[in-house]
Motif scaffolding. Structure first.
Motif, short mmCIF file in Angstrom:
data_model
loop_
_atom_site.label_atom_id
_atom_site.label_comp_id
_atom_site.label_asym_id
_atom_site.label_seq_id
_atom_site.Cartn_x
_atom_site.Cartn_y
_atom_site.Cartn_z
N GLN A 28 0.83 -1.20 0.00
CA GLN A 28 0.00 0.00 0.00
C GLN A 28 0.88 1.26 0.00
N GLN A 29 1.92 1.25 0.82
CA GLN A 29 2.83 2.40 0.87
C GLN A 29 3.54 2.62 -0.46
N LEU A 30 3.93 1.51 -1.12
CA LEU A 30 4.55 1.63 -2.44
C LEU A 30 3.57 2.26 -3.43
N CYS A 31 2.32 1.81 -3.40
CA CYS A 31 1.30 2.38 -4.30
C CYS A 31 1.17 3.89 -4.07
N GLU A 32 1.20 4.30 -2.82
CA GLU A 32 1.07 5.72 -2.50
C GLU A 32 2.28 6.50 -3.00
N ARG A 33 3.46 5.91 -2.93
CA ARG A 33 4.65 6.58 -3.47
C ARG A 33 4.59 6.64 -5.00
N CYS A 34 3.86 5.72 -5.61
CA CYS A 34 3.73 5.67 -7.07
C CYS A 34 2.42 6.30 -7.52
N SER A 35 1.97 7.30 -6.80
CA SER A 35 0.66 7.90 -7.10
C SER A 35 0.61 8.50 -8.51
N ASP A 36 1.77 8.83 -9.09
CA ASP A 36 1.78 9.36 -10.45
C ASP A 36 1.16 8.36 -11.44
N TYR A 37 1.41 7.07 -11.22
CA TYR A 37 0.81 6.05 -12.09
C TYR A 37 -0.71 6.06 -11.96
N PHE A 38 -1.20 6.12 -10.74
CA PHE A 38 -2.65 6.08 -10.53
C PHE A 38 -3.33 7.35 -11.06
N GLN A 39 -2.61 8.48 -11.03
CA GLN A 39 -3.15 9.70 -11.63
C GLN A 39 -3.33 9.51 -13.14
N ILE A 40 -2.37 8.88 -13.78
CA ILE A 40 -2.47 8.62 -15.22
C ILE A 40 -3.62 7.64 -15.49
N GLU A 41 -3.68 6.57 -14.71
CA GLU A 41 -4.65 5.51 -14.95
C GLU A 41 -6.08 5.92 -14.63
N ARG A 42 -6.27 6.64 -13.53
CA ARG A 42 -7.66 6.92 -13.10
C ARG A 42 -7.92 8.33 -12.59
N PRO A 46 -4.18 6.16 -5.37
CA PRO A 46 -4.51 4.75 -5.16
C PRO A 46 -5.58 4.64 -4.07
N SER A 47 -6.43 3.62 -4.18
CA SER A 47 -7.48 3.44 -3.17
C SER A 47 -6.84 3.04 -1.84
N ILE A 48 -7.59 3.14 -0.77
CA ILE A 48 -7.06 2.75 0.54
C ILE A 48 -6.89 1.24 0.66
N ASN A 49 -7.42 0.50 -0.32
CA ASN A 49 -7.29 -0.96 -0.36
C ASN A 49 -6.44 -1.43 -1.54
N GLU A 50 -5.67 -0.53 -2.14
CA GLU A 50 -4.93 -0.86 -3.37
C GLU A 50 -4.00 -2.06 -3.18
N GLY A 51 -3.27 -2.08 -2.09
CA GLY A 51 -2.36 -3.20 -1.83
C GLY A 51 -3.11 -4.52 -1.75
N HIS A 52 -4.22 -4.52 -1.05
CA HIS A 52 -5.05 -5.73 -0.94
C HIS A 52 -5.57 -6.16 -2.31
N GLU A 53 -6.02 -5.20 -3.10
CA GLU A 53 -6.56 -5.51 -4.42
C GLU A 53 -5.48 -6.10 -5.34
N ILE A 54 -4.27 -5.56 -5.30
CA ILE A 54 -3.19 -6.09 -6.13
C ILE A 54 -2.92 -7.55 -5.77
N LEU A 55 -2.94 -7.83 -4.49
CA LEU A 55 -2.65 -9.20 -4.04
C LEU A 55 -3.78 -10.18 -4.36
N ASN A 56 -5.01 -9.69 -4.49
CA ASN A 56 -6.15 -10.60 -4.56
C ASN A 56 -7.00 -10.55 -5.82
N MET A 57 -6.95 -9.48 -6.60
CA MET A 57 -7.84 -9.39 -7.77
C MET A 57 -7.43 -10.39 -8.85
N LEU A 58 -8.45 -11.03 -9.41
CA LEU A 58 -8.24 -12.04 -10.46
C LEU A 58 -9.35 -11.94 -11.51
#
Length: 175
Positions: A28-42, A46-58
């Motif tokens: 989650q902390q890495l996602c927040e440091r990479c917020s530039d990517y999420f700005q481009i994408e959406r 990043p959502s407050i559950n971004e880390g969880h979603e990366i680990l679990n979305m299929l």
């Protein structure tokens, strides 16, 4: 966690290993440091559950045993990059790289190339003959990176992320 590979880059050592929910907070902390990517994408953070979603979305037709999430750690054991990849998706032999994030402080050092080299070798040993990635059209640096690695555009499609619809360039790499 299982040790996969140690890589050396510019005098620094990095460890690549499969990560799970134990690393959700670091992810989650890495996602927040990479917020530039999420700005481009959406156009958002990043959502407050971004880390969880990366680990679990299929995708609906895949199992958790088809998904691998790799963490790349620096010499201080800090998570500095993540790769999410799904085996045999969308078809057998083709593996979908869902995400590769690199901490802004680590970009431009060649780490992405080293990670990609690892992925090519690792997936080919497991039967992959192609890698696939979707790059948001506005992610010019990402597009140039994948193109420089030998990825070729195969189609363009529209994908909705939150409230934003993006043109996505689907590319593949023949192993």
């Amino acid at each position: 966690m299982e040790f996969i590979l140690k890589i050396e880059l510019n005098g620094e050592d990095y460890i690549i290993k499969i990560i799970n929910s134990e690393y959700e907070e670091s992810l989650q902390q890495l996602c927040e440091r990479c917020s530039d990517y999420f700005q481009i994408e959406r156009d958002d953070c990043p959502s407050i559950n971004e880390g969880h979603e990366i680990l679990n979305m299929l995708p609906s037709d895949k199992k958790h045993s088809d998904k691998f999430v790799f963490g790349i750690f620096n010499e201080k054991s800090e998570l500095v990059s993540v790769i999410d990849i799904i085996k045999d998706y969308p078809v057998a032999g083709e593996w979908m790289l869902g995400l590769m994030l690199i901490d802004p402080k680590e970009r431009g050092k060649g780490l992405g190339r080293k990670i990609h080299d690892f992925l090519v070798q690792w997936t080919s040993e497991l039967g992959a003959d192609k890698l696939r990635i979707g790059v948001v059209e506005q992610n010019y640096k990402g597009y140039e990176f994948w193109k420089s690695r030998g990825y070729k555009e195969i189609k363009r499609t529209k994908v909705k992320h939150g409230n934003k619809e993006n043109n996505v360039i689907v590319m593949n790499y023949l192993i």
